[in-house]
Scaffold this motif. Sequence first.
Motif, mmCIF file in Angstrom:
data_model
loop_
_atom_site.group_PDB
_atom_site.id
_atom_site.type_symbol
_atom_site.label_atom_id
_atom_site.label_comp_id
_atom_site.label_asym_id
_atom_site.label_seq_id
_atom_site.Cartn_x
_atom_site.Cartn_y
_atom_site.Cartn_z
ATOM 1 N N GLU A 13 8.485 -5.776 12.720
ATOM 2 C CA GLU A 13 8.319 -4.333 12.913
ATOM 3 C C GLU A 13 8.104 -3.658 11.556
ATOM 4 O OE1 GLU A 13 11.343 -2.582 15.350
ATOM 5 O OE2 GLU A 13 9.893 -1.064 15.963
ATOM 6 N N LYS A 14 8.776 -4.188 10.542
ATOM 7 C CA LYS A 14 8.644 -3.653 9.187
ATOM 8 C C LYS A 14 7.196 -3.735 8.715
ATOM 9 C CE LYS A 14 10.531 -4.718 4.593
ATOM 10 N NZ LYS A 14 11.665 -5.336 3.896
ATOM 11 N N VAL B 29 5.060 -1.159 10.659
ATOM 12 C CA VAL B 29 5.306 0.222 10.231
ATOM 13 C C VAL B 29 4.648 0.502 8.885
ATOM 14 C CG1 VAL B 29 7.124 1.788 9.446
ATOM 15 C CG2 VAL B 29 7.405 0.550 11.568
ATOM 16 N N LEU B 30 4.776 -0.445 7.947
ATOM 17 C CA LEU B 30 4.183 -0.232 6.625
ATOM 18 C C LEU B 30 2.656 -0.250 6.707
ATOM 19 C CD1 LEU B 30 6.594 -2.192 4.277
ATOM 20 C CD2 LEU B 30 6.249 0.269 4.434
ATOM 21 N N PHE C 135 1.669 3.037 7.957
ATOM 22 C CA PHE C 135 1.881 4.055 6.924
ATOM 23 C C PHE C 135 0.755 4.046 5.907
ATOM 24 C CE2 PHE C 135 4.099 7.011 4.379
ATOM 25 C CZ PHE C 135 3.956 6.616 3.058
ATOM 26 N N TYR C 136 0.405 2.879 5.389
ATOM 27 C CA TYR C 136 -0.620 2.813 4.353
ATOM 28 C C TYR C 136 -2.032 3.054 4.874
ATOM 29 C CZ TYR C 136 2.787 1.590 0.859
ATOM 30 O OH TYR C 136 3.845 1.642 0.013
ATOM 31 N N TYR D 111 1.062 7.685 14.834
ATOM 32 C CA TYR D 111 1.625 7.057 16.034
ATOM 33 C C TYR D 111 2.880 7.793 16.479
ATOM 34 C CZ TYR D 111 4.908 4.799 12.770
ATOM 35 O OH TYR D 111 5.845 4.561 11.810
#
Lengths: 97, 224
Positions: B89-90, B93-94, B97-98, B103
């Motif tokens: 999940e990390k 998510v990153l 983000f980048y 979402y």
Amino acid sequence: MHLTLEFAGGAELLFGKQKKHSIDLPENSTPWTIRTLLVWIRENLLRERPELFIQGDSVRPGILVLINDTDWELFDGLNYQLKTNDNILFVSTLHGG
Amino acid sequence: MPWRTTSRLGTFCGVFRRQALDRGAMKLAVNKIATGHNADDIAETILMNILRGDIARLKRCTSIITGDESDENEASTIPRCKPLKYAYEKEIVLYAFYKRLDYFSTECLYSPNAYRGNIRTYIKDLERLRPSSIIDIIHSGEQLIVKQTAKMPVQRVCERCSYCSSMPICKACLLIEGLNKGVPKLGIGKTERYRKEMQKQDQCCSDQSLCHCMKEKLTVKEKD
């Protein structure tokens, strides 16, 4: 000391929906670390439900911390000593149900 | 105590959403459904099924494709796959983000108190001590073999709505009946008595019953 704090992935909802915060930390006898920054955040910035952001003396597990775009685990984690103009990003990975 | 009243709300949400997804896909004549389950989700599901003693789900939950007709124990629903099964999940998510992907990130209000919520906290704490915990749990789950002699539920079809089910009446119908009859715990926890009663006779909407629709009719009559 001037810092930029960013909140993403839903964490911004705990900070008045504001994603970017420009802050100035007061002079301190001991150097500022992420640990002491979190205390400062809880006392000065956190609007609601502190337990969704902080657990014990660290962030709630599932919240990522990036220092100048680098995972804090590659530094000293909570003990990292902040430098002026550092960018600290808190991204929440806790979604859904 | 909040735990008692809110810990089973995920059941309603999850059951109805999954059926809605299946039924919608059937109407569109889709031949495969891809869901976004990630490594963290799978690890949580494995631990959840172990703690609940749900051997049937435990056997299925690590498969990257489920509902395949080649397995005779699976009813013929639309096959599902989890392409992100090994993605943390990390990482997701990153990535979002980048790439500046927008979402829906709101955490369900009930989720920290739900059964899965406790497990999620536990896994996150484990991950702190040993970062490979999540992928290790998935690997262990994949190695599990169920004994041939273990009692497994048989896949059949719901008597009410014809959806696939391991019980005579599927979970969704059970939950709806419970709500209609004012027994909201039906389908959640041990309600063997009520379930047996329901299977005897369809008592809904008869003159003597007090089901939801009957109550409404009575109220209307009084107003006249």
